[in-house]
Design an enzyme around this catalytic site. Structure first.
Site, short mmCIF file in Angstrom:
data_model
loop_
_atom_site.label_atom_id
_atom_site.label_comp_id
_atom_site.label_asym_id
_atom_site.label_seq_id
_atom_site.Cartn_x
_atom_site.Cartn_y
_atom_site.Cartn_z
N ASP A 1 0.81 -1.22 0.00
CA ASP A 1 0.00 0.00 0.00
C ASP A 1 0.85 1.27 0.00
O ASP A 1 2.06 1.22 0.18
CB ASP A 1 -0.97 -0.01 1.19
CG ASP A 1 -0.28 -0.35 2.51
OD1 ASP A 1 0.95 -0.28 2.59
OD2 ASP A 1 -0.99 -0.70 3.47
N ASN B 1 -7.27 -2.21 14.02
CA ASN B 1 -8.66 -2.51 13.66
C ASN B 1 -8.77 -3.78 12.80
O ASN B 1 -9.83 -4.06 12.26
CB ASN B 1 -9.30 -1.32 12.93
CG ASN B 1 -8.59 -1.02 11.60
OD1 ASN B 1 -7.60 -1.64 11.26
ND2 ASN B 1 -9.13 -0.05 10.87
N HIS C 1 -7.03 -4.39 10.01
CA HIS C 1 -6.77 -4.25 8.56
C HIS C 1 -5.49 -4.98 8.16
O HIS C 1 -4.59 -5.18 8.96
CB HIS C 1 -6.76 -2.78 8.12
CG HIS C 1 -5.58 -1.96 8.51
ND1 HIS C 1 -5.59 -0.58 8.50
CD2 HIS C 1 -4.34 -2.30 8.93
CE1 HIS C 1 -4.42 -0.13 8.88
NE2 HIS C 1 -3.64 -1.15 9.15
N GLU D 1 -9.54 -1.89 5.02
CA GLU D 1 -10.13 -1.52 6.30
C GLU D 1 -11.40 -2.34 6.56
O GLU D 1 -11.99 -2.90 5.63
CB GLU D 1 -10.49 -0.02 6.29
CG GLU D 1 -9.31 0.91 6.00
CD GLU D 1 -8.35 1.08 7.18
OE1 GLU D 1 -8.30 0.20 8.05
OE2 GLU D 1 -7.65 2.11 7.22
P1 PGA Z 1 2.26 -1.11 12.56
O1 PGA Z 1 1.17 -1.15 11.43
O2 PGA Z 1 3.25 -2.19 12.22
O3 PGA Z 1 2.87 0.25 12.44
O4 PGA Z 1 1.56 -1.36 13.85
C1 PGA Z 1 0.57 -2.35 11.10
C2 PGA Z 1 -0.54 -2.10 10.12
O5 PGA Z 1 -1.21 -1.07 10.22
O6 PGA Z 1 -0.75 -2.96 9.25
#
Ligand code: PGA
Length: 242
Positions: free
Chosen positions: A70, A137, A139, A144
């Site tokens: 992404d 959350n 994702h 999302e």
């Molecule tokens: P993070 O992000 O490793 O910074 O916790 C994980 C994600 O949002 O997929």
């Protein structure tokens, strides 16, 4: 119940990062010209640093082709918050990787960019391993929580939970882009293997929901229960609700 999932629990972030790096490096050694999927975020930083050490000790990552999950939109690739910048600084240059693909955060037509990205993924062929993190959350990539699993790459509004979580990396929450381009669930699920890294108490509940709860688009990572080859490397804190 953990279906099809190989769960590896390490004592702490450093051990988790080392274990994940060893798994990934072994996969590249077995497919030195293969296609691999990369993730950004705080969680894999330690793994990437370990891989850079392994390169200094002779490991060769230069033959692989990479696809990132992404990118924010809009964002310039030289913006320090962009995933293009993160990847160049932490992964591509340190590991000597040259065949790289990220969704283009400057694309004038972001919907068209997603179609192009999906086509590039299809042409590239089998992805050997996709690295993933999980959002607070649930994702994966920027898929999302929602009413359906989004199969194809998409231009998406970020969930408020994601904006809040990522605000720590910006001057303030108002600076976080409101949209992103993300690989879809289909391409993630088509990877031959998935390597999911999870660290910290703050991820414990969502990890348990994803791995042992109902398979639902409200917890996008729960789809991984249907993948035939998932390895989860978690530290003790992240695994504490399993
Ligand atoms: P993070 O992000 O490793 O910074 O916790 C994980 C994600 O949002 O997929």
């Amino acid at each position: 119940m953990l279906r099809n999932i190989n769960l590896i629990i390490e004592a702490d972030y450093a051990a988790m990062s080392k274990k994940a790096a060893d798994i990934f490096a072994r996969e590249v050694a077995g497919a030195p010209a293969g296609v691999f999927g990369f993730a950004t975020g705080s969680t894999p930083e330690g793994m990437y640093a370990e891989l850079a050490k392994q390169r200094a000790d002779g490991a060769d990552f230069s033959g692989i082709t990479t696809f990132n999950l992404d990118e924010y939109h809009p964002i310039q690739p030289d913006d320090a918050q962009s995933y293009a910048y993160y990847m160049k600084q932490r992964v591509f240059d340190p590991l000597g990787i040259v065949r790289t693909n990220l969704p283009n955060g400057t694309a004038p037509d972001p919907v068209r960019e997603c179609v192009d990205y999906e086509n590039k993924l299809a042409i590239a062929g089998d992805m050997m391993m996709q690295i993933l993190g999980i959002g607070n959350n649930g994702h994966i990539g920027f898929n999302e929580p929602g009413e359906v699993f989004a199969a194809q790459a998409a231009y998406v509004p970020l969930a408020q939970a994601t904006i809040d979580a990522n605000a720590r990396l910006f001057d303030d929450a108002s600076q976080v882009p409101r949209h992103a381009l993300t690989m879809g669930i289909h391409a993630i699920m088509m990877a031959k293997k998935i390597l999911l890294l999870v660290s910290g108490q703050g991820k414990a509940a969502i990890l348990a929901a994803a791995l042992t709860g109902p398979i639902t688009p409200q917890v996008p990572a729960s789809i991984l229960q249907l993948h035939p080859h998932v390895t989860v490397v978690a530290d003790t804190a992240a695994a504490s609700a399993l």
